[in-house]
Design a protein around this motif. Sequence first.
Motif, PDB file in Angstrom:
ATOM      1  N   HIS A  85      96.840 -17.114  84.365  1.00 14.49           N
ATOM      2  CA  HIS A  85      97.473 -18.333  83.870  1.00 14.49           C
ATOM      3  C   HIS A  85      98.034 -19.113  85.054  1.00 14.49           C
ATOM      4  CE1 HIS A  85      97.237 -17.569  79.559  1.00 14.49           C
ATOM      5  NE2 HIS A  85      97.576 -16.315  79.783  1.00 14.49           N
ATOM      6  N   HIS A  86      98.265 -20.392  84.819  1.00 12.47           N
ATOM      7  CA  HIS A  86      98.914 -21.192  85.856  1.00 12.47           C
ATOM      8  C   HIS A  86     100.407 -20.898  85.845  1.00 12.47           C
ATOM      9  CE1 HIS A  86     100.047 -24.400  88.482  1.00 12.47           C
ATOM     10  NE2 HIS A  86     100.944 -24.784  87.603  1.00 12.47           N
ATOM     11  N   ILE A  87     100.935 -20.586  87.022  1.00 13.00           N
ATOM     12  CA  ILE A  87     102.370 -20.342  87.124  1.00 13.00           C
ATOM     13  C   ILE A  87     103.006 -21.523  87.855  1.00 13.00           C
ATOM     14  CG2 ILE A  87     104.156 -18.791  87.993  1.00 13.00           C
ATOM     15  CD1 ILE A  87     102.019 -16.564  87.970  1.00 13.00           C
ATOM     16  N   PHE A 143      92.419 -15.153  69.673  1.00 12.14           N
ATOM     17  CA  PHE A 143      93.344 -16.133  70.260  1.00 12.14           C
ATOM     18  C   PHE A 143      92.693 -16.765  71.495  1.00 12.14           C
ATOM     19  CE2 PHE A 143      96.694 -16.841  73.532  1.00 12.14           C
ATOM     20  CZ  PHE A 143      97.079 -18.077  73.049  1.00 12.14           C
ATOM     21  N   ASN A 144      92.808 -16.123  72.665  1.00 13.66           N
ATOM     22  CA  ASN A 144      92.158 -16.696  73.853  1.00 13.66           C
ATOM     23  C   ASN A 144      91.143 -15.740  74.461  1.00 13.66           C
ATOM     24  OD1 ASN A 144      93.727 -14.791  75.095  1.00 13.66           O
ATOM     25  ND2 ASN A 144      94.788 -16.180  76.496  1.00 13.66           N
ATOM     26  N   ALA A 174      87.780 -13.881  78.352  1.00 14.67           N
ATOM     27  CA  ALA A 174      89.098 -14.504  78.165  1.00 14.67           C
ATOM     28  C   ALA A 174      89.049 -15.928  78.694  1.00 14.67           C
ATOM     29  CB  ALA A 174      90.172 -13.706  78.905  1.00 14.67           C
ATOM     30  N   VAL A 175      89.647 -16.845  77.965  1.00 11.38           N
ATOM     31  CA  VAL A 175      89.622 -18.262  78.338  1.00 11.38           C
ATOM     32  C   VAL A 175      91.055 -18.794  78.298  1.00 11.38           C
ATOM     33  CG1 VAL A 175      88.608 -20.507  77.839  1.00 11.38           C
ATOM     34  CG2 VAL A 175      87.393 -18.423  77.152  1.00 11.38           C
ATOM     35  N   THR A 176      91.558 -19.189  79.446  1.00  7.89           N
ATOM     36  CA  THR A 176      92.929 -19.710  79.474  1.00  7.89           C
ATOM     37  C   THR A 176      92.927 -21.176  79.874  1.00  7.89           C
ATOM     38  OG1 THR A 176      93.402 -19.284  81.801  1.00  7.89           O
ATOM     39  CG2 THR A 176      93.684 -17.430  80.286  1.00  7.89           C
ATOM     40  N   GLU A 177      94.123 -21.721  80.022  1.00  9.10           N
ATOM     41  CA  GLU A 177      94.266 -23.125  80.401  1.00  9.10           C
ATOM     42  C   GLU A 177      93.722 -23.408  81.794  1.00  9.10           C
ATOM     43  OE1 GLU A 177      96.620 -20.911  80.389  1.00  9.10           O
ATOM     44  OE2 GLU A 177      97.682 -21.071  82.307  1.00  9.10           O
ATOM     45  N   THR A 178      93.450 -22.354  82.578  1.00 10.27           N
ATOM     46  CA  THR A 178      92.967 -22.564  83.949  1.00 10.27           C
ATOM     47  C   THR A 178      91.471 -22.862  83.989  1.00 10.27           C
ATOM     48  OG1 THR A 178      92.518 -20.214  84.295  1.00 10.27           O
ATOM     49  CG2 THR A 178      94.716 -20.992  84.891  1.00 10.27           C
TER      50      THR A 178
END
Lengths: 452, 538
Positions: free
Chosen positions: A80-82, A384-385, A430-434
């Motif tokens: 994830h973006h931190i 979910f993701n 897995a697919v995140t906002e990044t």
Amino acid sequence: MRYLPLSDADRSAMLEVVGAGSIDELFRDVPESARQSGPIAGLPHHASELAVERHLAKRARKNIPAGEVPFFLGCGAYKHHIPASVDHLIQRGEYLTAYTPYQPEIAQGTLQVLFEFQSQVARLYGCEVANASMYDGSTACWEAIGMARRITRRTKAVVSSGLHPHYVSVCKTMARFTGDTLETAVPELGAETDGERLIAAIDRETSAVVVQYPDILGRIADLQPIADAAHAAGALLIAVVTEPVALGAIRAPGEMGADIVVGEGQSIGVGLQFGGPYVGLFACREKHVRQMPGRIAGETVDAEGKRGFVLTLSTREQHIRREKATSNICTNSGLCALAFSIHMTLLGEKGLRQLAALNHARAVEVAERLAAIPGVRLVNDSFFNEFTLELPVEARPAVHAMVERGVLGGVSLGRLYPVVDALANGLVVAVTETVTDEHIDALEGALKEVVA
Amino acid sequence: MTINQSGWKPAAPVAGPGDTGTITGNRALMLEEALIFEIGDTDTTGVDFADGEAGKSRLGNLARTSEIGLPGLTEPETVRHYTRLSRQNYAIDLGLFPLGSCTMKHNPRLNEKVARLPGFADIHPLQPRETVGGALEVINELAFWLIDLTGMHGVAMSPKAGAHGELCGLLCIRAALEARGDAREVVLVPESAHGTNPATAAFCGYRVENIPATDGGRVDLEALKGRLGPDVAAVMITNPNTCGLFEPDMKAISDAVHAAGGFVYCDGANFNAIVGKVRPGDLGIDAMHINLHKTFSTPHGGGGPGSGPVVLSEALSPYGPLPYTARTADGVVHLVEEEQAEEFSQVHFGGAMQSFGRMTAFHGQMGMFTRALAYILSHGADGLKQVAEDAVLNANYVLRSLEDVLDAPFARSGPCMHEAIFSDAGFAGGITTLDLAKALIDEGFHPMTMYFPLVVHGAMLVEPTETESKAALDQFIAALRSIAERARAGDESLKSAPVYAPRRRLDETLAARKPVIGWKTPAPDAPKISGRNEVGGQ
Ligand SMILES: Cc1ncc(COP(=O)(O)O)c(C=O)c1O
């Protein structure tokens, strides 16, 4: 040596005060035969900051960082973006170089953060109380089983096939030595989770049912029926969450009857770091707090009546109770808990919900596109993701073949379940906002090629 | 939505006795800070996300509907909240932190820098091997240093902290005993041991029995020998021990334990005293954890994270946890996980490896390994030896500079190692170790470890570490000397220390009797008072 302030003149002056003729006299309790006369042979001598940095940077360059390629790995650790301020704040020396807050008058910073962290975790999980962190999700999971044993005085834990296989392994290792029995199973590549199997396995010996939510294949199932069945038999429900961001979009386990909720907090504030350090989250019902492992910060007042915080309920812990403690844990994941708490404060409820929505929307898009590749099947109804694909070929070689195309395309179930042939074609993505549109195109292209 | 609807801010003091005399409750750089639950709300965020169009939901019927109750702050408010709070902490960066047994040494910033290289900080634990070769090399390189520095045979890298390392060592011992069909039930632990030792032994299903100490603060060898027998699985010894003394009979202890068929576990928390000078492997030890967050300078972070690799003897190495790294003749470093364990053992170890299993998800505290390796490479073998020598010299300097005003129960028998222990003997007027410790706070120091180990009355365990200058030690000694003299004179004012800290003494009994361990939203009509948040419910 740049980290050693004593000069030779200091050393001589100090030896004189001490009344020793040489430093060796101070080591006189060490038998001669065990003493090294010079530096240990065969090891290099000291090096400059520049030389050490070069040495390590050379090794770092041999690795492919997640941020440099299309990246889709999950299964218990998420990219994830931190926000930049998180890492800056945790590097303040007052946090970074403090010890466990044993002297509360000069540790209110750490203690208030822990109090806030506990409050955030409890709310996220839908529980009444939470502790100040465990090592990671897997060890928190084992500790939860031990806690359920102490509460119920029973020793059989029924474990969902959807629990992360590393977590299962950790629990099995410990159970071998504590006499707990674990009923485990491997997952099937289908949309259904194993709630029915779990409910059927609950009996009067059962201490707890352990369910991951979302599970290792990314599936989401209602925990309420399992909680009801467990409670009817006098057992507890332990829910395990490896992706906390999910709880910005789906119901909290505590709301669905889970008695103990544990999990991995890495997604919020803590980088991937090849698996550690991470931060174990641990929450439960208030009535069970005295059986909870780990440190707890609590509110109190000082001698002038001002609010302040201290470590509390320490009669559960090893330094007071020794062999009767609820756990042997001492050092936990303090700084990672701080990072979690800062990131969560930056997000707030609004940001967490937006982040979760973004993750979910991206994941839905990617799932649909990949499932359209001939021969590729989407296993999940719900997710979910993170979701699981069944490929027309074995997933392990496919993952390596995607690396050759510059894509880190997911975790093959063959890596996690090497002996289960039925899972060999499973790929967890897995697919995140990044993830960007270009990344998705790259994954789709690479996967098309490797399954063709 | 505002979480704190009453606007009630107990953190902000009201005017009254002992108060600051300022309107804000702050005093120049001494800044009060409310809780995020008092100042944040659920509609505020410090992160911008692009507005996405709400797509299809695949959440089953489990979408979250109720409010979570998580407060948010904008970025400037967040930075200020955590910066203000940080200033209420003492830290090694601010001054001497002589917490015995904890080895609070300087944390080099080079370590922080290398740990943040994307090639280490941003790699996923399940990435294919060919994309993480450099990370595996780092683990293997650190492993070899730890093996060489300790003179042991193998090392388990995955334990997450010291106590987790103890667990690892005892599980190896249990596995080795089971492999020879030998069920033993007892683990012997000295009374002076750290609480994690008996807790760990009990956690692994052993019955814990104490071994007594001699008047000189060492393990009573004869008593130990008398207790050894076919039921004793292991003896857990801390060396140097928690009184800051080397166990001169260590080899004899090991030989006796081995002769009785047991194993020797060494708590290596105090390795800093002997690193580069003494190899525990030469003392017959079978397993020892190393706290990378003590000896090898990885920062304590206000309570963690740590890392607790366990070095193992030849007898125990085969049983260590999965995964492990191993370099083969071709120079490749392998990550041996469950799947290859069997085959790897056959091909490279003649089938000898019989791991007891996994202790944690993934492969351990990589972020600590990079830091520890940077520290070790910086010092080298010569620098590490100097570390031990300076640490021991500093502790003896403190011991000898204060033994005339503080009772040093073991000082007569000779030098200490890396930490000096004092007792409260000679304090007058009901002054306690706690009072003395709190008075040190007013002098700008973190107190020493108090009331540990249990074998010394009112124990004060002072570990200065090697990263303190003589000038810093002299100032600390002067402060402690003056406080000790006041304690001997029964100076009542010590009982109200600290006076200058962000808080006066805190009521720990109240905290434990009626625990408030999370934010509870006060009712809108809650009284606006200073003090503890006991109202309302979630
Ligand atoms: C002597 C001793 N043993 C064991 C431990 C436990 O180590 P950790 O806190 O890393 O679990 C400590 C430190 O706290 C210690 O001082």
